[in-house]
Design a protein around this motif. Structure first.
Motif, mmCIF file in Angstrom:
data_model
loop_
_atom_site.group_PDB
_atom_site.id
_atom_site.type_symbol
_atom_site.label_atom_id
_atom_site.label_comp_id
_atom_site.label_asym_id
_atom_site.label_seq_id
_atom_site.Cartn_x
_atom_site.Cartn_y
_atom_site.Cartn_z
ATOM 1 N N TYR A 151 -11.311 58.209 10.583
ATOM 2 C CA TYR A 151 -10.641 58.674 11.793
ATOM 3 C C TYR A 151 -9.655 57.506 12.079
ATOM 4 O O TYR A 151 -7.968 57.240 12.403
ATOM 5 C CB TYR A 151 -10.266 59.763 12.829
ATOM 6 N N LYS A 152 -10.075 57.553 12.962
ATOM 7 C CA LYS A 152 -9.564 56.187 14.212
ATOM 8 C C LYS A 152 -9.165 54.694 13.275
ATOM 9 O O LYS A 152 -8.145 54.413 13.646
ATOM 10 C CB LYS A 152 -10.469 55.319 14.857
ATOM 11 N N GLU A 153 -9.755 54.551 12.140
ATOM 12 C CA GLU A 153 -8.891 53.567 10.978
ATOM 13 C C GLU A 153 -8.160 53.788 10.835
ATOM 14 O O GLU A 153 -6.994 53.106 9.872
ATOM 15 C CB GLU A 153 -10.429 53.675 10.189
ATOM 16 N N ALA A 154 -7.873 54.931 10.025
ATOM 17 C CA ALA A 154 -7.226 55.803 9.175
ATOM 18 C C ALA A 154 -6.186 55.922 9.845
ATOM 19 O O ALA A 154 -5.194 55.240 9.481
ATOM 20 C CB ALA A 154 -7.476 57.128 8.252
ATOM 21 N N ILE A 156 -8.330 66.021 13.225
ATOM 22 C CA ILE A 156 -9.183 64.979 14.330
ATOM 23 C C ILE A 156 -9.892 65.656 15.896
ATOM 24 O O ILE A 156 -11.274 66.090 15.818
ATOM 25 C CB ILE A 156 -8.656 63.169 15.231
ATOM 26 N N GLN A 157 -8.940 66.788 16.877
ATOM 27 C CA GLN A 157 -9.366 67.064 17.434
ATOM 28 C C GLN A 157 -9.881 68.470 16.745
ATOM 29 O O GLN A 157 -11.228 68.866 17.733
ATOM 30 C CB GLN A 157 -7.946 68.049 18.139
ATOM 31 N N ASN A 158 -9.967 68.996 16.219
ATOM 32 C CA ASN A 158 -10.632 69.742 15.195
ATOM 33 C C ASN A 158 -11.884 69.684 14.136
ATOM 34 O O ASN A 158 -12.329 70.755 13.973
ATOM 35 C CB ASN A 158 -9.898 71.210 15.206
ATOM 36 N N ASN A 159 -11.717 68.122 14.069
ATOM 37 C CA ASN A 159 -13.253 67.708 13.442
ATOM 38 C C ASN A 159 -13.564 68.304 11.998
ATOM 39 O O ASN A 159 -13.666 68.186 11.045
ATOM 40 C CB ASN A 159 -14.211 67.783 14.081
ATOM 41 N N ILE A 160 -11.971 68.597 11.145
ATOM 42 C CA ILE A 160 -11.215 68.868 9.916
ATOM 43 C C ILE A 160 -11.818 67.604 8.768
ATOM 44 O O ILE A 160 -10.679 66.638 9.169
ATOM 45 C CB ILE A 160 -10.306 69.918 9.394
ATOM 46 N N PRO A 161 -12.264 67.506 8.219
ATOM 47 C CA PRO A 161 -12.076 66.555 7.201
ATOM 48 C C PRO A 161 -10.613 66.523 6.426
ATOM 49 O O PRO A 161 -9.518 67.933 6.159
ATOM 50 C CB PRO A 161 -13.354 66.273 6.216
ATOM 51 N N CYS A 162 -10.283 65.565 5.860
ATOM 52 C CA CYS A 162 -8.708 64.884 5.345
ATOM 53 C C CYS A 162 -9.420 64.083 4.109
ATOM 54 O O CYS A 162 -10.074 63.326 4.001
ATOM 55 C CB CYS A 162 -7.637 64.294 6.280
ATOM 56 N N ILE A 163 -8.814 64.886 3.259
ATOM 57 C CA ILE A 163 -9.183 64.064 1.773
ATOM 58 C C ILE A 163 -7.595 64.118 1.252
ATOM 59 O O ILE A 163 -7.207 64.618 0.836
ATOM 60 C CB ILE A 163 -9.657 64.600 0.895
ATOM 61 N N ILE A 164 -7.359 62.510 0.826
ATOM 62 C CA ILE A 164 -6.518 61.418 -0.347
ATOM 63 C C ILE A 164 -6.616 62.017 -1.476
ATOM 64 O O ILE A 164 -7.789 61.107 -2.129
ATOM 65 C CB ILE A 164 -5.936 60.442 0.411
ATOM 66 N N PHE A 174 -17.316 60.577 10.771
ATOM 67 C CA PHE A 174 -18.091 60.349 10.151
ATOM 68 C C PHE A 174 -18.490 59.389 8.932
ATOM 69 O O PHE A 174 -17.562 58.638 8.455
ATOM 70 C CB PHE A 174 -19.372 61.511 9.134
ATOM 71 N N ASP A 175 -18.711 57.931 10.264
ATOM 72 C CA ASP A 175 -18.934 56.582 9.606
ATOM 73 C C ASP A 175 -19.723 56.726 8.463
ATOM 74 O O ASP A 175 -21.384 56.021 8.992
ATOM 75 C CB ASP A 175 -18.313 55.491 10.179
ATOM 76 N N VAL A 176 -20.090 56.309 7.136
ATOM 77 C CA VAL A 176 -21.300 56.519 6.526
ATOM 78 C C VAL A 176 -21.485 55.024 5.628
ATOM 79 O O VAL A 176 -20.625 54.414 6.828
ATOM 80 C CB VAL A 176 -20.179 57.020 4.962
ATOM 81 N N ASN A 177 -22.457 54.922 5.387
ATOM 82 C CA ASN A 177 -23.374 53.229 5.071
ATOM 83 C C ASN A 177 -22.052 52.652 5.000
ATOM 84 O O ASN A 177 -21.304 52.406 4.117
ATOM 85 C CB ASN A 177 -24.415 53.343 3.899
ATOM 86 N N GLN A 178 -22.270 51.424 6.224
ATOM 87 C CA GLN A 178 -21.074 50.697 5.915
ATOM 88 C C GLN A 178 -22.247 49.653 4.800
ATOM 89 O O GLN A 178 -20.377 48.708 4.126
ATOM 90 C CB GLN A 178 -21.582 49.280 7.147
ATOM 91 N N TYR A 179 -22.698 49.761 3.543
ATOM 92 C CA TYR A 179 -23.081 49.295 2.871
ATOM 93 C C TYR A 179 -22.256 49.176 1.932
ATOM 94 O O TYR A 179 -22.189 48.765 0.424
ATOM 95 C CB TYR A 179 -24.664 49.145 2.444
ATOM 96 N N VAL A 221 -7.539 45.973 10.032
ATOM 97 C CA VAL A 221 -8.857 46.450 10.796
ATOM 98 C C VAL A 221 -9.905 46.749 9.866
ATOM 99 O O VAL A 221 -10.255 46.675 9.146
ATOM 100 C CB VAL A 221 -6.939 47.761 10.168
ATOM 101 N N ASN A 222 -10.750 47.154 11.541
ATOM 102 C CA ASN A 222 -12.471 46.759 11.064
ATOM 103 C C ASN A 222 -12.745 47.238 12.311
ATOM 104 O O ASN A 222 -12.674 46.946 13.340
ATOM 105 C CB ASN A 222 -12.768 45.403 10.160
ATOM 106 N N ASN A 223 -13.906 48.092 11.815
ATOM 107 C CA ASN A 223 -14.690 48.948 13.418
ATOM 108 C C ASN A 223 -15.540 47.380 13.753
ATOM 109 O O ASN A 223 -16.004 46.781 13.398
ATOM 110 C CB ASN A 223 -15.400 49.897 12.742
ATOM 111 N N ASN A 224 -15.295 47.456 15.144
ATOM 112 C CA ASN A 224 -15.522 46.616 16.086
ATOM 113 C C ASN A 224 -14.958 45.340 15.323
ATOM 114 O O ASN A 224 -16.484 44.282 15.045
ATOM 115 C CB ASN A 224 -17.029 46.682 15.662
#
Length: 815
Positions: free
Chosen positions: A251-254, A274-282, A298-303, A404-407
C-alpha cells in the motif's frame, strides 16, 4: 464478498459491457459480488463541456444529442448479441436521464452561471447510465439485484465537487440493508450525499474511491479495479515501452507512486482499504485471466520483485522560493505563506526548508501563482524592505521525478546512481526530498528534461543497461567497417544490457543526427539527404539534448578534427581516436588534451593509434603503472609496410607490392602516406610520449621508403608510373640481405637514451622480427622485468576489420 469496479474504458462500447457480464458470471459461481460502475468513457467530460457551453450561452444541443445517440447505438449493438433485450424499456429510461440533464442545463443557460450543487448533479448522471444498462443485462440472466444509491447510503463531507465519505456513518447505513436475498449489488461510483441531502462528488478517480468505501462497508475480501491495462507498471508505458509489470506492491509504495503521478489508481482510493487491510487488485478487462497487480500490506519475497518499484513524473509543478537571512521566525513565515496558498486553493506537494539561512521551497501546482506572488509581496512588504527576506520567486514549468523503493534511504548505491545521472547530463535539480517512510526520493527539474531523465534512469537502474551514445566522424573504410561491426553485434549488446545508439554520423560531405538513434542498416541512404557537416552543427545538435555517456569516435586522419578534441571534451564528450594527429601534435596540445580529460573526468582512448587492434598502448601503460621501466623498444609498427616487405622477400617487385597492399586495404588510398615513414614515426612518437619522453615529431630520425621527390608527383597515377625506378634498387637490397641470410624489415626503435628512429634494417633468424611479414605487426618491449627476452606482442596491425575491432574494444571500455 468481492467488490468489482469497472472504469470508463471498461464500459466504452457494447463489446466491453459483454466482457463485464462474462466476468460477473464467472465470479458469481463462487461468491457474492458488488459492482461499482463509472460513466462510460468520455461521457463525464462531455457533460462538463455542456455545462461550460451553457454558462457561455453556446449551443450544447449537439453534445446532448451525441450522448443520446451514443447510448442508443450501444443498446442496439447489445441487442445483436442478446436477442431478448427489450431496447424500448432501456431507451425510455435513458431518455428520462437525458431530459433531467437538459432541464438543468437550461437553468444554467438562463442564469449564465452554474452553482457547484447543480454541477455535481449533472456530472453524477454519467454513472446512472452505466447502472441502468448493466442492471437490465443482469436481470435477463435472472440475477437478483440490489442497487445501493449513494444519495441514500453514502454520507460525505466537504465541497460539492470534492468530498470525502464518512465511512463510519455510511457503514452503519449499508449494514442496515438485508442483502442476503440478492446475488449482486450494484452502485454508481463518483457521488455521495451531504447532510443537507444534496448530491456531492468524490473528486478525481471518485468511482475507484467509491469502490474502496463499499468494500469497507461490506467487509469484502478484496476490491478489484478493472481497467484496460494489466496492472501497475514500473514506469509510464508511453515513455518506457519495455516497462515491467508489478505483480505485487505494498500500500505504501502504491500510494507513493499514485501521489507522484502514476495514473492507474489514485492515492485517495487506497486509504480506506489500508485502514481495513483489504487487498486491492488492478486487473485488465481485455485480459481477465491475467493476475494483475496485487496491492496489500504484505511485502512478498523481494527476489520475485524488481528491486526498484517505479519511477514517475508529476507535471505542471512550480516552486515558491522564499530566501532570506537567518530568521528565528521561520515557522511563522511558513504559516503566513500557507494562509494565502490555502485561500487560493493551490495544491501543495511538499515543503523543504532550511532554518539556518531561511530558505524555503514549497512545491505547488500551477494554479493562481501570479496572484499568490502579488499577495505574498504585499504581506512581506516590510521584510523585503529591510532585507529580512531577500526575495520571493516562483519557478515554473517543472516536473517532479520520483524513484520509489522500500527503504530507499538504505540503498545508497541506488541514490548515488540516480543523482549521478543529473550530474553527468548537467541537468539542474531545483530541490530534492525524501520522506520519513524512506520509500522515495523525488527531485524537481525542468519539465522539458523529464522524459530524457526517465529514460536514462530506467536504462541505468531498472534494466541496469550500460549506455553508450556514439557520434562517429569519418565514414571511410574504418568508419564504415565499425558501423557494420556494431550492427552485427547488436544481439550481443542486447544480451549484455549494453544500450548502444548511434546519435550522429558525419563525413566530409554530410551530417546525420538522431537523438533516439540512427538505424544503422539505412545510414548510407539517410546521410545523403543531410548536409551542413560542420563541427559547429554537430555541437549545436548535441546541445539540444542531455546525454549520459556521449563519445566521439574519430575515424579520420584529419588535423582539423584532431584540433577539436579539447573543444569536444569541454562539451562533455569522451573521445576514441584512430586518428593519430592529436597524439602526434605538439607536446603542449598533447598535454592539454590529457589535462582537460582528467579535469572533467572524461576518457580519451586511442588504442588503435598503434597496432590497430593489438593492445600495444594498454600493455605499455600497464608496464609503467606496475613500476617497471622501458629500457629499449623495437617494433614493426606498420601493417602495410610489413605486407610490402614480405612481398619483396617473396620476389615481387616494389611497385607491384605497393599496388597489392593498396588493393588489399593495407595502405591509405594514397600509399605515399605510409611510404614516407611519417606514419610509423607518428606511432613511435605516441609510444615515446607514453613513457614520458617530451619530444616532437621532428626529433625522430626517419629513413623513408621512397625519396622525397616521389611525394612531389602531382597525381596518384604519376606516382605509380614512376615507382618502377625504385624496383631495381629494392631488388638489389633484398638480394644483398639474402646473401647474409637476412631479411629487410622497416623498424621503429627507442633506445635507452630516449633516441627514436625509423629505418630499414637487416635482421637474421635470431631476431624476433625475422618471420614478421604480410601485414603482421610486432612489438618488443625490453624492460627491467622482461630481460633478457623481451615482452613481445604480435598480430595483424593493419586492415579495416582489426582496426574497427580495436575501436569497438575502446568503446566498450567506457562501460
Amino acid at each position: 464478498m468481492r467488490v468489482l469496479k469497472f472504469g470508463g474504458t471498461s464500459l466504452k462500447n457494447a463489446e466491453r459491457f459483454l466482457l463485464v457480464i462474462n466476468i460477473v458470471n464467472i465470479y458469481l459461481k463462487n461468491e457474492k459480488i458488488a459492482v461499482v460502475l463509472s460513466a462510460p468513457a468520455n461521457i463525464t467530460n462531455i457533460l462538463e463541456i455542456m455545462i461550460d457551453k451553457s454558462i457561455k450561452k453556446k449551443n450544447y444541443k449537439k453534445d446532448l444529442i451525441y450522448i443520446q445517440n451514443f447510448f442508443i447505438n450501444l443498446i442496439n449493438d447489445l441487442k445483436k448479441n442478446i436477442k431478448n433485450l427489450d431496447i424500448n424499456i432501456i431507451n425510455n429510461n435513458i431518455k428520462k436521464i437525458i431530459n433531467k440533464i437538459e432541464k438543468l442545463l437550461h437553468g444554467i443557460n438562463l442564469l449564465n452561471y452554474c452553482p457547484d450543487m447543480i454541477k455535481a448533479k449533472i456530472l453524477s448522471q454519467g454513472e446512472k447510465f452505466s447502472i441502468l444498462i448493466l442492471e437490465y443485462l443482469l436481470k435477463i440472466k435472472k440475477y437478483k439485484i440490489f442497487i445501493i444509491s449513494p444519495k441514500k447510503y453514502l454520507l460525505a463531507y466537504g465541497t460539492y465537487l470534492e468530498s470525502t465519505v464518512d465511512i463510519s456513518v455510511s457503514l452503519k447505513n449499508i449494514r442496515n440493508i438485508n442483502l442476503s436475498f440478492f446475488d449482486i449489488i450494484l452502485m454508481p461510483g463518483f457521488s455521495a450525499v451531504n447532510k443537507e441531502k444534496e448530491t456531492v462528488l468524490l473528486g478525481r478517480n471518485g468511482s475507484d474511491y467509491s469502490a474502496a468505501v463499499l468494500a469497507v462497508c461490506l467487509k469484502a475480501q478484496c476490491c478489484e479495479i478493472w481497467t484496460d491495462v494489466d496492472g501497475i507498471y514500473t514506469a509510464d508505458p508511453n515513455i518506457i515501452p519495455n516497462k515491467q509489470l508489478l505483480k505485487f506492491i505494498t500500500y505504501k509504495e502504491a500510494i507513493t507512486l499514485a501521489y507522484f503521478g502514476a495514473k492507474v489508481i489514485h492515492y485517495k482510493t487506497l486509504a480506506p482499504m489500508i485502514q481495513n487491510n483489504i487487498p486491492c487488485i488492478i486487473k485488465n478487462i481485455i485480459n481477465p485471466k491475467y493476475s494483475g497487480t496485487i496491492i496489500n500490506n504484505f511485502d512478498v519475497n523481494q527476489y520475485i520483485l524488481p528491486k526498484i518499484k517505479g519511477i514517475t513524473e508529476l507535471k505542471n509543478i512550480s516552486i515558491l522560493n522564499i530566501s532570506g537571512n537567518k530568521n528565528k521566525q521561520i515557522k511563522s513565515i511558513i504559516a503566513r505563506i500557507l494562509f494565502f496558498v490555502f485561500n487560493l486553493k493551490i495544491s501543495i506537494y511538499f515543503i523543504n526548508q532550511s532554518s539556518e539561512d531561511c530558505n524555503i521551497n514549497i512545491l505547488l501546482s500551477n494554479k493562481n501563482l501570479d496572484n499568490l506572488k502579488i499577495l505574498l509581496e504585499e504581506e512581506f512588504y516590510l521584510e523585503l524592505q529591510y532585507k529580512l527576506i531577500k526575495s520571493i520567486k516562483i519557478i515554473k514549468n517543472l516536473s517532479l521525478i520520483t524513484l520509489v523503493n522500500n527503504n530507499i534511504n538504505h540503498s545508497t548505491n541506488i541514490i548515488s546512481k540516480f543523482l549521478n545521472i543529473f550530474k553527468i547530463t548537467n541537468i539542474n535539480i531545483y530541490t530534492i526530498s525524501q520522506n520519513i517512510f524512506q520509500n522515495y526520493i523525488t527531485v524537481a527539474i525542468k519539465e522539458k528534461y523529464a522524459k530524457n531523465i526517465i529514460e536514462l534512469t530506467y536504462k541505468t537502474l531498472f534494466h541496469k543497461e550500460k549506455i553508450l551514445e556514439v557520434f562517429i566522424i569519418g565514414t571511410g573504410s574504418i568508419g564504415s567497417t565499425l558501423l557494420k561491426q556494431i550492427y552485427k553485434n547488436k544481439c550481443y549488446f542486447k544480451n549484455k544490457n549494453i544500450f548502444l545508439k548511434i546519435c550522429s554520423i558525419m563525413n566530409t560531405k554530410n551530417f546525420l543526427f538522431n537523438f533516439n538513434g540512427i538505424k544503422i542498416k539505412n545510414w548510407k541512404e539517410e546521410i545523403k539527404h543531410n548536409l551542413n557537416n560542420t563541427i559547429e552543427n554537430l555541437i549545436r545538435n548535441y546541445n539540444k539534448y542531455k546525454f549520459i555517456n556521449p563519445v566521439i569516435i574519430d575515424c579520420t586522419s584529419s588535423q582539423k578534427i584532431a584540433d577539436q578534441y579539447v573543444n569536444f571534451l569541454n562539451h562533455g564528450f569522451n573521445i576514441i581516436a584512430t586518428n593519430k594527429r592529436a597524439n602526434s601534435s605538439t607536446i603542449e596540445y598533447y598535454n592539454q588534451i590529457r589535462f582537460t580529460a582528467n579535469k572533467l573526468n572524461l576518457n580519451f582512448y586511442y588504442e588503435t593509434n598503434v597496432g590497430a587492434g593489438l593492445p600495444v598502448i594498454n600493455t605499455l601503460q600497464n608496464i609503467i603503472k606496475t613500476g617497471d621501466k622501458l629500457n629499449n623498444f623495437i617494433g614493426i609498427l606498420s601493417g602495410s609496410l610489413s605486407y610490402i616487405f614480405g612481398k619483396l622477400e617473396d620476389g615481387i617487385i616494389l611497385s607491384k607490392s605497393i599496388k597489392m597492399a593498396q588493393e588489399m586495404g593495407f595502405t591509405e588510398p594514397d600509399p605515399r602516406t605510409d611510404l614516407t615513414g611519417k606514419d610509423v614515426a607518428r606511432k613511435l612518437l605516441i609510444l615515446a610520449r607514453e613513457i614520458g619522453l617530451k619530444i616532437e615529431l621532428n626529433n625522430i630520425i626517419i629513413e623513408p621508403i621512397i625519396p622525397d621527390t616521389f611525394n612531389k608527383k602531382k597525381s596518384l597515377s604519376e606516382f605509380f608510373n614512376s615507382l618502377s625506378e625504385l624496383d631495381i634498387i629494392y631488388t638489389k637490397k633484398i638480394q644483398e640481405a639474402k646473401k647474409d641470410n637476412k631479411v629487410l624489415r622497416y623498424i621503429g626503435s627507442i633506445n635507452s637514451q630516449g633516441e627514436c628512429n625509423v629505418k630499414i634494417r637487416k635482421v637474421d633468424n635470431n631476431h624476433p622480427f625475422f618471420k614478421i611479414k604480410n601485414g603482421e605487426n610486432s612489438f618488443a618491449f625490453y624492460t627491467n622485468y622482461y630481460k633478457p627476452y623481451p615482452l613481445v606482442l604480435r598480430g595483424y596491425g593493419a586492415g579495416n576489420d582489426v582496426t574497427a575491432a580495436g575501436v569497438l574494444t575502446d568503446l566498450l571500455r567506457l562501460i
